[in-house]
Design a protein around this motif. Sequence first.
Motif, short mmCIF file in Angstrom:
data_model
loop_
_atom_site.label_atom_id
_atom_site.label_comp_id
_atom_site.label_asym_id
_atom_site.label_seq_id
_atom_site.Cartn_x
_atom_site.Cartn_y
_atom_site.Cartn_z
N PHE A 59 39.23 70.67 24.70
CA PHE A 59 38.86 71.63 25.48
C PHE A 59 40.33 72.33 25.26
CE2 PHE A 59 35.35 69.67 28.41
CZ PHE A 59 34.77 70.68 28.37
N PHE A 61 42.03 76.35 26.65
CA PHE A 61 41.63 77.72 27.48
C PHE A 61 42.61 78.51 27.09
CE2 PHE A 61 40.36 73.96 29.70
CZ PHE A 61 39.25 74.24 30.33
N TYR A 70 39.01 84.36 30.51
CA TYR A 70 39.43 83.35 29.63
C TYR A 70 38.44 83.14 28.43
CZ TYR A 70 43.79 81.28 31.94
OH TYR A 70 44.85 81.03 32.25
N THR A 71 39.09 82.45 27.24
CA THR A 71 37.96 82.01 26.32
C THR A 71 38.16 80.59 26.28
OG1 THR A 71 38.37 83.97 24.84
CG2 THR A 71 37.71 81.87 23.82
N LEU A 72 37.34 79.94 26.20
CA LEU A 72 37.03 78.47 26.40
C LEU A 72 36.89 77.88 24.78
CD1 LEU A 72 36.82 75.38 27.19
CD2 LEU A 72 34.60 75.93 28.12
N HIS A 73 37.65 77.24 24.27
CA HIS A 73 37.75 76.80 22.66
C HIS A 73 37.25 75.22 22.89
CE1 HIS A 73 39.05 77.33 18.63
NE2 HIS A 73 39.52 75.85 18.60
N THR A 74 36.39 75.13 22.12
CA THR A 74 36.11 73.68 21.62
C THR A 74 36.19 73.33 20.27
OG1 THR A 74 33.66 73.73 21.62
CG2 THR A 74 34.61 73.63 23.90
N GLN A 87 33.28 78.92 20.85
CA GLN A 87 33.82 79.41 21.89
C GLN A 87 33.01 80.05 22.76
OE1 GLN A 87 36.83 82.13 20.02
NE2 GLN A 87 38.07 80.74 19.76
N LEU A 90 33.55 82.10 30.09
CA LEU A 90 33.02 81.43 31.28
C LEU A 90 32.37 82.37 32.33
CD1 LEU A 90 36.10 78.98 31.91
CD2 LEU A 90 33.59 78.46 31.05
N TYR A 101 35.60 70.11 34.25
CA TYR A 101 35.30 69.93 32.82
C TYR A 101 35.21 68.65 32.27
CZ TYR A 101 36.89 74.75 33.67
OH TYR A 101 37.27 75.78 34.10
N VAL A 114 30.78 71.62 31.77
CA VAL A 114 31.32 72.62 32.55
C VAL A 114 30.67 72.51 33.76
CG1 VAL A 114 32.12 75.05 33.38
CG2 VAL A 114 32.13 74.39 30.71
#
Length: 231
Positions: A59, A61, A70-74, A87, A90, A101, A114
């Motif tokens: 994870f 952020f 924000y961009t949540l990057h996995t 990505q 949210l 998370y 999430v």
Amino acid sequence: MGNSSLSLDHTSGSGFESKRVFLFGKIEMELKLVPGNSAGTVTAYFLSSKGPLHDEIDFEFLGNLSGDPYTLHTNIFAHGKGDKEQQFKLWFDPTEDFHKYSILWNQNNIIFYVDDTPIRNFKNNEAIGLPFPNSQAMKIYSSLWDADDWATRGGLVKTDWTKAPFTASYRNFNADICCLCSGSNGGWINQALNSTEQEKMRMVQENFMIYNYCTDFQRFPQGLPQECSIA
């Protein structure tokens, strides 16, 4: 873990790691991300083994300019190879309050959640020769660091150090982990998404996913990774 925080300024970042290593687990943590202008910063929360052929479940952020989401990057690394990014934007402001998370990692699935809503499921496809993280013990890590060479708009927006220190807050950490797992490990050791959870994940991906490596034909001109064609 009670309430705690990580901080970043122009001289140093911060982070923590678990004392124990484990093979499979269900890990949960509530985070409240850096508020205001956090461009250039990355708050990372991930599992990782050691070595050049390491496994990793991420994870990350990616910070923003004030008012931007924000961009949540996995991402997932298996036997040293990553390039499995998805990505999301949210559906709430992650700086206003704590949100949970979670990562579920068992021998068949890696599921990202999430607030208990699944957003991504990476399945074990070793039966057709694809690597999956299931043989290297990992630790839990978190860090807050400066990544303004890529984190915000591909590095176009740099960290504004006049806004430092940048602070991310943590609470309610819980890890149900094992090294020799059995069916008694809380049910999660064999857990997979049911039909209702699959539909929730589909809705999140349709409405909030902004990048999926499995649709990036420009990046993979010789053909998408094999797992992308498997339902």
